[in-house]
Design a protein around this motif. Structure first.
Motif, short mmCIF file in Angstrom:
data_model
loop_
_atom_site.label_atom_id
_atom_site.label_comp_id
_atom_site.label_asym_id
_atom_site.label_seq_id
_atom_site.Cartn_x
_atom_site.Cartn_y
_atom_site.Cartn_z
N THR A 1 43.12 -34.01 11.45
CA THR A 1 42.38 -32.75 11.59
C THR A 1 42.22 -32.06 10.23
O THR A 1 41.14 -31.56 9.89
N LEU A 2 43.27 -32.08 9.43
CA LEU A 2 43.21 -31.48 8.10
C LEU A 2 42.22 -32.23 7.21
O LEU A 2 41.42 -31.60 6.49
N GLN A 3 42.24 -33.55 7.25
CA GLN A 3 41.32 -34.33 6.41
C GLN A 3 39.87 -34.06 6.79
O GLN A 3 39.00 -33.93 5.92
N ARG A 4 39.61 -33.97 8.07
CA ARG A 4 38.23 -33.67 8.51
C ARG A 4 37.80 -32.28 8.06
O ARG A 4 36.63 -32.07 7.71
N SER A 5 38.74 -31.34 8.04
CA SER A 5 38.39 -29.99 7.58
C SER A 5 38.04 -29.98 6.10
O SER A 5 37.34 -29.07 5.63
N LYS A 6 38.50 -31.00 5.36
CA LYS A 6 38.18 -31.14 3.94
C LYS A 6 36.88 -31.91 3.71
O LYS A 6 36.48 -32.13 2.57
N GLY A 7 36.25 -32.34 4.81
CA GLY A 7 35.01 -33.08 4.69
C GLY A 7 35.16 -34.58 4.63
O GLY A 7 34.19 -35.30 4.34
N ILE A 8 36.38 -35.10 4.89
CA ILE A 8 36.61 -36.54 4.90
C ILE A 8 36.19 -37.09 6.27
O ILE A 8 36.77 -36.72 7.29
N PRO A 9 35.19 -37.96 6.33
CA PRO A 9 34.78 -38.51 7.64
C PRO A 9 35.80 -39.51 8.17
O PRO A 9 36.45 -40.24 7.40
N VAL A 10 35.91 -39.56 9.48
CA VAL A 10 36.87 -40.43 10.17
C VAL A 10 36.12 -41.33 11.14
O VAL A 10 35.28 -40.87 11.91
N ILE A 11 36.43 -42.63 11.07
CA ILE A 11 35.94 -43.62 12.01
C ILE A 11 37.13 -44.11 12.82
O ILE A 11 38.19 -44.38 12.25
N THR A 12 36.99 -44.25 14.11
CA THR A 12 38.12 -44.68 14.94
C THR A 12 38.06 -46.19 15.22
O THR A 12 37.01 -46.80 15.21
#
Length: 237
Positions: free
Chosen positions: A199-210
């Motif tokens: 959640t923190l990484q996404r708030s920094k703009g880092i995209p996540v693929i599952t």
């Protein structure tokens, strides 16, 4: 965001190509990659390092599951691997160069390097050499921090991401050490989301693929916690 990464997260990513659970179309084969291209899906695949320092597309360290032979994939040259049948089919173990020649930029690619600590000298540079002239969206990732470091230190202009899982604080400490290399995205285990670190990484703009999403329920869970899915075994459309 890097244009290659934007392209990658625009559409679902076929895990090891669009295979059918290794019934007729096997994982990480040219047949599986062609099927993904025909259906308009991005492609995720795995890279191993053959004995002649050539990157090949193969997941396991051992060839027993996929080729019915108890042989270490790294003990064979790319030419020898190119003669070995996968699952008894006409598909053989392809080189990375052969994969790139097949795809030709038609869909995005994400290449996962499968490393062995202390035995990966030249692996990252061989991959980067193979993709240097490739025209099309392409990203690189690995679980292995030393390979991520090598990719960064070699100055690749392609997006580089962390493949990861885990829900414990010690997992997140290790992930943060990798992200400190200046990585561009994260590929995370669907069953370990949500968690505070991602959640923190996404708030920094880092995209996540599952990975690996195997049904519509998991897809909906991913949609709530990540930017895109790596899927197999169902139609995400």
């Amino acid at each position: 965001m890097h244009a290659d990464l934007e392209a990658l997260i625009r559409q679902p990513v076929a895990h090891r190509g669009r295979h059918d659970g290794n019934k007729a179309v096997w994982e990480n084969t040219l047949s599986a990659f062609e099927a993904a291209i025909e259906q308009g899906f991005a492609i995720e695949c795995d890279l191993q390092y053959a004995a002649d320092a050539v990157p090949v597309v193969f997941h396991d360290d051992d060839m027993e599951r996929l080729c019915n032979t108890k042989v270490d994939v790294r003990s064979k040259t790319s030419g020898e691997l190119g003669l070995m049948s996968i699952g008894g089919t006409r598909d053989k173990v392809p080189t990375l160069a052969r994969l790139l020649s097949l795809v030709k930029g038609r869909v995005p690619l994400v290449l996962e390097l499968k490393g062995r600590e202390g035995d990966d000298e030249g692996f990252a540079s061989a991959v980067l050499e193979a993709v240097e002239e490739y025209q099309g969206p392409l990203a690189l990732m690995s679980f292995d921090h030393w390979l991520l470091r090598d990719l960064r230190e070699l100055g690749t202009t392609r997006p580089v991401g962390l493949t990861a899982w885990g829900e414990k604080p010690e997992d997140f400490i290790a992930h943060e050490q990798a992200m400190a290399l200046g990585l561009d995205f994260i590929s995370y285990h669907i069953l370990h989301l949500p968690n505070d670190y991602i959640t923190l990484q996404r708030s920094k703009g880092i995209p996540v693929i599952t990975w690996t999403v195997r049904n519509a329920e998991q897809q909906a869970h991913s949609d709530a916690n990540a930017e895109q899915i790596t899927f197999e075994g169902f139609d995400p459309a």
